[in-house]
Motif scaffolding. Structure first.
Motif, PDB file in Angstrom:
ATOM      1  N   ARG A   1       0.768  -1.257  -0.038  1.00  0.00           N
ATOM      2  CA  ARG A   1       0.119  -0.055  -0.007  1.00  0.00           C
ATOM      3  C   ARG A   1       0.703   1.409   0.018  1.00  0.00           C
ATOM      4  N   THR A   2       1.868   1.239   0.997  1.00  0.00           N
ATOM      5  CA  THR A   2       2.802   2.475   0.884  1.00  0.00           C
ATOM      6  C   THR A   2       3.472   2.785  -0.415  1.00  0.00           C
ATOM      7  N   GLU A   3       3.872   1.650  -1.032  1.00  0.00           N
ATOM      8  CA  GLU A   3       4.511   1.866  -2.440  1.00  0.00           C
ATOM      9  C   GLU A   3       3.623   2.294  -3.500  1.00  0.00           C
ATOM     10  N   ALA A   4       2.335   1.833  -3.403  1.00  0.00           N
ATOM     11  CA  ALA A   4       1.497   2.265  -4.439  1.00  0.00           C
ATOM     12  C   ALA A   4       1.099   3.661  -4.369  1.00  0.00           C
ATOM     13  N   LEU A   5       0.839   4.024  -3.099  1.00  0.00           N
ATOM     14  CA  LEU A   5       0.471   5.610  -2.775  1.00  0.00           C
ATOM     15  C   LEU A   5       1.798   6.521  -3.119  1.00  0.00           C
ATOM     16  N   ARG A   6       2.937   6.167  -2.457  1.00  0.00           N
ATOM     17  CA  ARG A   6       3.976   6.774  -2.925  1.00  0.00           C
ATOM     18  C   ARG A   6       4.229   6.886  -4.230  1.00  0.00           C
ATOM     19  N   SER A   7       3.824   5.964  -5.219  1.00  0.00           N
ATOM     20  CA  SER A   7       4.188   6.259  -6.557  1.00  0.00           C
ATOM     21  C   SER A   7       3.425   7.375  -7.161  1.00  0.00           C
ATOM     22  N   GLN A   8       2.194   7.613  -6.327  1.00  0.00           N
ATOM     23  CA  GLN A   8       1.432   8.818  -6.777  1.00  0.00           C
ATOM     24  C   GLN A   8       1.596   9.939  -6.311  1.00  0.00           C
ATOM     25  N   GLY A   9       2.629  10.075  -5.314  1.00  0.00           N
ATOM     26  CA  GLY A   9       2.892  11.135  -4.566  1.00  0.00           C
ATOM     27  C   GLY A   9       1.793  11.441  -3.340  1.00  0.00           C
ATOM     28  N   VAL A  10       1.643  10.296  -2.738  1.00  0.00           N
ATOM     29  CA  VAL A  10       0.565  10.190  -1.707  1.00  0.00           C
ATOM     30  C   VAL A  10       1.112   9.773  -0.644  1.00  0.00           C
ATOM     31  N   ALA A  11       1.091  10.359   0.791  1.00  0.00           N
ATOM     32  CA  ALA A  11       1.631   9.792   1.871  1.00  0.00           C
ATOM     33  C   ALA A  11       0.725   8.647   2.390  1.00  0.00           C
ATOM     34  N   TYR A  12       1.069   7.827   3.301  1.00  0.00           N
ATOM     35  CA  TYR A  12       0.339   6.688   3.748  1.00  0.00           C
ATOM     36  C   TYR A  12       0.639   6.619   5.351  1.00  0.00           C
ATOM     37  N   LEU A  13      -0.324   6.608   6.507  1.00  0.00           N
ATOM     38  CA  LEU A  13      -0.031   6.596   8.010  1.00  0.00           C
ATOM     39  C   LEU A  13      -0.982   5.725   8.378  1.00  0.00           C
ATOM     40  N   MET A  14      -0.774   4.705   9.271  1.00  0.00           N
ATOM     41  CA  MET A  14      -1.770   4.073   9.966  1.00  0.00           C
ATOM     42  C   MET A  14      -1.491   4.522  11.705  1.00  0.00           C
ATOM     43  N   ILE A  15      -2.646   4.975  12.015  1.00  0.00           N
ATOM     44  CA  ILE A  15      -2.635   5.432  13.645  1.00  0.00           C
ATOM     45  C   ILE A  15      -3.189   4.496  14.415  1.00  0.00           C
ATOM     46  N   ILE A  16      -3.074   3.801  15.594  1.00  0.00           N
ATOM     47  CA  ILE A  16      -3.691   2.886  16.210  1.00  0.00           C
ATOM     48  C   ILE A  16      -4.040   3.275  17.533  1.00  0.00           C
ATOM     49  N   GLY A  17      -5.267   3.692  17.821  1.00  0.00           N
ATOM     50  CA  GLY A  17      -5.851   3.932  19.208  1.00  0.00           C
ATOM     51  C   GLY A  17      -5.513   3.026  20.310  1.00  0.00           C
ATOM     52  N   PRO A  18      -4.844   3.255  21.536  1.00  0.00           N
ATOM     53  CA  PRO A  18      -4.982   2.192  22.389  1.00  0.00           C
ATOM     54  C   PRO A  18      -6.514   2.103  23.267  1.00  0.00           C
ATOM     55  N   THR A  19      -6.224   0.729  23.711  1.00  0.00           N
ATOM     56  CA  THR A  19      -7.582   0.337  24.350  1.00  0.00           C
ATOM     57  C   THR A  19      -7.498   1.008  25.846  1.00  0.00           C
TER      58      THR A  19
END
Length: 446
Positions: A134-152
């Motif tokens: 996913r990261t590489e696919a978006l990076r090729s389009q100039g798009v940043a990708y980030l996952m944020i995980i909320g703690p329980t």
């Protein structure tokens, strides 16, 4: 000494009066509002067709009567309040901890926070490879990708969790996977526990006693960590100070308290849930489907020109976070994770500058079930990192069923005898089964 006929007639009359009163009272007394048990009440049991089915019929009938008792809605709140005082829950979805704190049980008994079940090497490899793709696919389009995980909540307020919980698992996937991603260069994932725990140590109420989600203050701590990461990625500016936003007062009963509602005790407890609003920006929301709640696909025009476009797939933890993001983006496209963690259709349509996947801790496992394949160098880096991680190499094997539909392999607890299964679930990829509990020779059930 035997009872007189008068005694028996009186006893029968009292019983009949109580039964009649239980059926008449609901028509005279308004049903209490605010009870949302987050489960489907038991339906009428099917009549047994054989002696072997009699036991199951009895259990189903007991559940039906318990769920359909005429005065149940009026009694459930007071009864569950008494249970809370004894440290006992009246709902399978709610765990009563210490100090009046309630915790949400997704069926795993706080398994995500305990690191149960662990993620083995094969599952971690698939997860990391999907993220890298996913990261590489978006990076090729100039798009940043980030996952944020909320703690329980139990990982931040573990001192108020039930005694059997102990401490959060130090090697749970939310801790391990971001480190492995960084080592393999697979992408960016931000587990927000450290930021929220630090705010909690400073005295902020980051989670409330009676709700699953972080409060406005917890969301602000998450926002600071998120904006600092986006700034480091070159996407946007850093976080704004807390006094740039507004702490909202008013009726606290309008604030989130989902766990209290599940128990029916919302009117018997004090709701304390700090909430933050963005008082300056004027936003315009357009729904793209008929759904008009959090799960609906929507576009938020913030009225702030010249800022990046954000696409965020999300869950309910985003509600307190969203107002804090308005000053940083000109447009925010919101889709629910239930409709897919990976949305190439929305990426192509709205052409965002950054894509954020927001999920709570126990949703992290399923977040990487689909996506483009990584490049060979990225896959090699991931394999090299996992190859150097001994405990992941020696994890439990994955089990797959490929010769017949997976659904046919699932047995309910009633079908499998001499066993106890807490949870039996088909993963969203259709290839894996999650089981928790213990079982003794399920072949005995045929």
């Amino acid at each position: 000494m035997t009872a007189s006929p008068r005694h028996w007639r009186g006893l029968i009359a009292v019983v009949l009066a109580l039964v009649a009163g239980a059926h008449i009272a609901p028509g005279l007394i308004a049903e209490p509002a605010g009870i949302e048990e987050n489960r489907t009440l038991a339906g009428p049991p099917a009549w047994p067709r054989s002696l072997a089915e009699a036991s199951g019929f009895r259990k189903a009938a007991d559940a039906y009567v318990a769920d359909r008792f005429p005065l149940r809605a009026h009694l459930i709140g007071p009864l569950n309040r008494l249970r809370m005082l004894a440290g006992v829950s009246g709902s399978e979805r709610v765990i009563v901890g210490r100090g009046g704190y309630l915790f949400f049980d997704d069926g795993s008994h706080l398994g995500a926070a305990r690191g149960d079940p662990p993620m083995n090497g094969a599952a971690a490899r698939r997860w990391l490879r999907t993220f890298a793709g996913r990261t590489e696919a978006l990076r090729s389009q100039g798009v940043a990708y980030l996952m944020i995980i909320g703690p329980t909540k139990e990982t931040v307020y573990s001192q108020f969790a039930p005694a059997w919980f102990g401490a959060p698992g130090p090697a749970r996937p939310t801790v391990r996977l971001p480190k492995l991603m960084e080592a393999a260069g697979a992408g960016d994932a931000l587990y927000l526990h450290a930021s929220i725990a630090e705010a909690t140590r400073r005295g902020w109420k980051t989670y409330s006693r009676h709700d699953t989600h972080w409060t406005g203050l917890g969301a602000y701590a998450a926002y600071v960590a998120l904006m600092e990461r986006l700034q480091a990625m070159g996407v946007t500016a850093g976080p704004l100070p807390l006094d740039r936003f507004e702490m909202v007062g008013g009726d606290q009963r309008q604030r989130p308290h989902d766990l209290a509602r599940m128990l029916g005790v919302r009117r018997m407890v004090r709701i304390d849930f700090p909430h933050i609003e963005n008082p300056v920006e004027q936003v315009r929301v357009t729904y793209l489907t008929d759904r008009r709640d959090t799960g609906g696909l929507q576009v938020v025009e913030t009225g702030v020109a010249g800022k990046p476009v954000l696409l965020m797939t999300r869950d309910s933890f985003s509600l307190e976070l969203l107002p804090l993001l308005y000053p940083h983006f000109s447009r925010i496209v919101l889709a629910h994770n239930q409709d897919g963690f990976w949305r190439p259709d929305l990426i192509a349509r709205f052409k965002p500058d950054v894509v954020i996947l927001e999920t709570i801790e126990h949703g992290m496992r399923d977040a990487m079930l689909d996506g483009p394949a990584p490049s060979p160098p990225a896959a090699a880096r991931i394999d090299a990192v996992l190859g150097a991680t001994q405990d992941l190499q020696e994890g439990a094997p994955d089990f797959k069923i490929t010769e017949r539909p997976l659904q046919s392999a699932l047995l309910t607890a009633d079908q499998v005898r001499r066993c106890h299964i807490d949870r039996a679930e088909i993963a969203a990829d259709g290839q894996n089964i999650w089981l928790s509990g213990w079982a003794v020779d399920p072949r005995a059930a045929g």
